[in-house]
Design a protein around this motif. Structure first.
Motif, mmCIF file in Angstrom:
data_model
loop_
_atom_site.group_PDB
_atom_site.id
_atom_site.type_symbol
_atom_site.label_atom_id
_atom_site.label_comp_id
_atom_site.label_asym_id
_atom_site.label_seq_id
_atom_site.Cartn_x
_atom_site.Cartn_y
_atom_site.Cartn_z
ATOM 1 N N SER A 32 -7.020 0.509 10.546
ATOM 2 C CA SER A 32 -5.816 1.102 9.971
ATOM 3 C C SER A 32 -4.728 0.054 9.765
ATOM 4 O O SER A 32 -4.679 -0.969 10.458
ATOM 5 N N PHE A 33 -3.832 0.324 8.817
ATOM 6 C CA PHE A 33 -2.716 -0.585 8.564
ATOM 7 C C PHE A 33 -1.795 -0.695 9.771
ATOM 8 O O PHE A 33 -1.046 -1.664 9.904
ATOM 9 N N ILE A 78 0.845 -1.185 0.000
ATOM 10 C CA ILE A 78 0.000 0.000 0.000
ATOM 11 C C ILE A 78 0.886 1.243 0.000
ATOM 12 O O ILE A 78 2.074 1.179 0.351
ATOM 13 N N TYR A 79 0.316 2.360 -0.412
ATOM 14 C CA TYR A 79 1.023 3.629 -0.430
ATOM 15 C C TYR A 79 0.234 4.667 0.356
ATOM 16 O O TYR A 79 -1.003 4.630 0.388
ATOM 17 N N PHE A 80 0.944 5.578 0.974
ATOM 18 C CA PHE A 80 0.284 6.692 1.646
ATOM 19 C C PHE A 80 1.221 7.894 1.628
ATOM 20 O O PHE A 80 2.451 7.750 1.655
ATOM 21 N N ILE A 81 0.629 9.088 1.548
ATOM 22 C CA ILE A 81 1.397 10.326 1.525
ATOM 23 C C ILE A 81 1.325 10.967 2.900
ATOM 24 O O ILE A 81 0.235 11.252 3.407
ATOM 25 N N ASN A 82 2.473 11.175 3.517
ATOM 26 C CA ASN A 82 2.506 11.724 4.876
ATOM 27 C C ASN A 82 2.245 13.227 4.928
ATOM 28 O O ASN A 82 1.653 13.724 5.877
ATOM 29 N N ASN A 99 -5.167 12.184 0.779
ATOM 30 C CA ASN A 99 -4.992 12.408 2.218
ATOM 31 C C ASN A 99 -5.925 11.557 3.072
ATOM 32 O O ASN A 99 -5.895 11.635 4.299
ATOM 33 N N GLY A 100 -6.746 10.731 2.402
ATOM 34 C CA GLY A 100 -7.752 9.965 3.133
ATOM 35 C C GLY A 100 -7.287 8.635 3.680
ATOM 36 O O GLY A 100 -8.029 7.955 4.399
ATOM 37 N N GLY A 101 -6.066 8.236 3.345
ATOM 38 C CA GLY A 101 -5.570 6.950 3.838
ATOM 39 C C GLY A 101 -4.791 6.218 2.774
ATOM 40 O O GLY A 101 -4.539 6.750 1.679
ATOM 41 N N PRO A 102 -4.388 4.982 3.057
ATOM 42 C CA PRO A 102 -3.562 4.216 2.115
ATOM 43 C C PRO A 102 -4.336 3.853 0.851
ATOM 44 O O PRO A 102 -5.565 3.765 0.854
ATOM 45 N N PHE A 103 -3.601 3.637 -0.215
ATOM 46 C CA PHE A 103 -4.217 3.302 -1.500
ATOM 47 C C PHE A 103 -3.278 2.419 -2.298
ATOM 48 O O PHE A 103 -2.079 2.325 -2.017
#
Length: 506
Positions: A314-315, A147-151, A178-182
């Motif tokens: 959450s992950f 998964i990917y997420f932007i901090n 910004n809503g979570g991992p994708f």
């Protein structure tokens, strides 16, 4: 060209492109085709790595380890859907970057040569699989896509503004990022559903987003703890070192990896050993039943990370933490390998031969499914342990750097070594012939070590304390030397007892 013929040509071209890296030309066309087919099948089971994040020339000429913007995403990964085994029904997303979950062994097996065919993945596979090592030295069954997420929310907003054609699209895309991992496929699916207008080519768009993201491997417990999942770590490491021989020290000491947190717990012997009648009703024997249990307290711990708004966990719930809301506990790869080897060494059977199938599942061979119930153990895992410990020893001997492990593991190791001291002090002499009754000295050692292992697991069942124990390279090397000698003795016993069956002179 008709519709069917056009689709046939399209499919053939796609297969040729996917298997181009193993194109083989010999006088035997059947052999050439078999090579392509095997590569294709393995790619479908393990996934085919795609390199993302190529936003400039610097990224394009770097690998996963050299540039944090470069990412790896495996497409096509899935459970092998053998027609004769309906329980292996597989699933792949009907999206761009299509992929699905796969069983740990299948994925690990079929990614062993990823770095050979796609060198830019660097140590990605090694880091991902070593992250799945749990505190109890087992692994989850199902491997999912990363998964990917932007901090940084501002970075997400900037990318959205630069990639869309109107303020509304930019706002919606910002909220998604910004809503979570994708995952890439999910992202494109949401863009289509929500009518977001993207003004940059899809390839450039996903590269820009992924380059600004953090990646994290994902998995789920599934069912059972198999005895052989860890057998593939050295294959992954050796494949990496064949391409990057100068990357060993950085990989082993400079990376920090998490510990996967599953909802299942291996029971202590007092809760899974059952004394029952033999098949003829004339005697009794011990069975190991329901070796693992679904741990409701672990489930409650994971539910702490469930969003009140979406109901999604959450992950963060998938990684073991320190107590009282602490962060995910991490160790270096060499420390995780040492932890794995220590616990497996403490899981040898009473004769010191095989590694016990005390997690409820054997190795890959389905014919061995009854062994866990018989309190069975496996020699293949012992030979793998021998190789693993030799590798850890070679690393610490080469680089002379210390190994830092959880303090709880340090306590277990102390107990194991003290039990070895007591065994040596007992004056035990190796018998010329092995009986089916384990000598008292060996049984006492086994019981002491198994108790130490169970105490360790009880302490780290839910959390790590966060305290650590540091071993010098010399201490680790000497310790492993001693353990290796014990394993060699166990191997010789296995040759003795395995060379003659019951009432059989061989």
């Amino acid at each position: 060209m008709g519709y069917v013929e056009e689709k046939y040509q399209q499919a053939a071209t796609m297969i040729d492109e996917l298997t181009s890296s193993v194109e083989t030309n010999t006088t035997n066309h059947l052999f050439d085709g078999a090579v392509k087919q095997m590569f294709l099948d393995n790619s479908l089971r393990g996934g085919m790595p795609m390199i993302l994040g190529d936003v400039d020339d610097s990224a394009k000429y770097s690998n996963y380890d050299e540039d944090e913007r470069v990412k790896v995403f495996h497409v096509f990964s899935r459970i092998h859907g053998d027609l004769e085994r309906d329980y292996n029904a597989f699933f792949i997303d009907d999206t761009y970057f299509s992929q699905g979950p796969g069983n740990f062994r299948d994925v690990a097996q079929n990614r062993r040569d990823d770095v050979t065919f796609t060198p830019r993945i660097g140590s990605f596979d090694v880091q991902m699989f070593l992250s799945f090592i749990q505190a109890d030295a087992y692994e989850p069954l199902t491997v999912e896509a990363v998964i990917y997420f932007i901090n940084d929310k501002n970075v997400a907003a900037q990318i959205a503004a630069e990639s869309t054609g109107d303020p509304k699209s930019a706002e919606v895309l910002t909220n998604i990022l910004n809503g979570g991992p994708f995952r890439p496929g999910q992202l494109f699916q949401l863009i289509d559903r929500l009518g977001i207008t993207i003004t940059t080519p899809k390839e450039q768009f996903i590269d820009k987003i992924v380059s600004a993201s953090t990646d994290l491997p994902m998995a789920t417990f599934g069912q059972g703890y198999w005895g052989d999942h860890w057998d593939y770590y050295l294959d992954l490491i050796h494949s990496y070192l064949a391409i990057y021989p100068d990357g060993e020290e950085s990989l082993m000491y400079e990376k920090q990896l998490r510990y996967f947190f599953s909802t299942a717990t291996v029971k202590p012997r007092s809760e899974k050993y059952v004394l029952t009648l033999t098949y003829d009703g004339k005697g009794h024997h011990v069975l190991q039943l329901d070796a693992t249990v679904f741990d409701t307290d672990k489930e409650a711990e994971q539910n702490r990370f469930r969003s009140k708004k979406t109901g999604i966990v959450s992950f963060d719930a998938s990684w073991q933490r320190t107590k009282d809301g602490g962060s995910a506990f991490t160790s270096t790869p060499i420390a995780k390998l040492f932890l794995l080897g220590s616990i497996k060494f403490a899981t040898r059977d009473a004769y010191g031969m095989g590694i016990e199938y005390e997690g409820g599942r054997p190795g890959w061979n389905d014919a061995m499914n009854g062994l866990p119930g018989m309190v069975g153990s496996g020699m293949p895992e012992t030979f793998e342990l021998y190789q693993l410990l030799n590798y850890v020893k070679s690393v610490v001997d080469t680089y002379g750097r210390s190994v830092v492990v959880p303090a709880e593991l340090g306590e277990m190791i102390t107990s194991v070594n003290e039990a070895l001291d007591e065994l040596e002090a007992s004056g035990f002499v190796e018998p010329k012939e092995l009986t089916f009754d384990v000598p008292p000295e060996l049984f006492t050692y086994w019981d002491t070590v198994a108790t130490a292992r169970e105490k360790y697991r009880s302490k780290v069942q839910y959390y790590f304390s966060g305290d650590t124990k540091e071993y010098t390279a010399i201490a680790v090397s000497k310790m492993i030397d001693r353990w290796l000698r014990e394993i060699e003795i166990g191997m010789q016993r296995a040759l003795k007892i395995g060379s003659h069956g019951f009432e059989d002179d061989g």
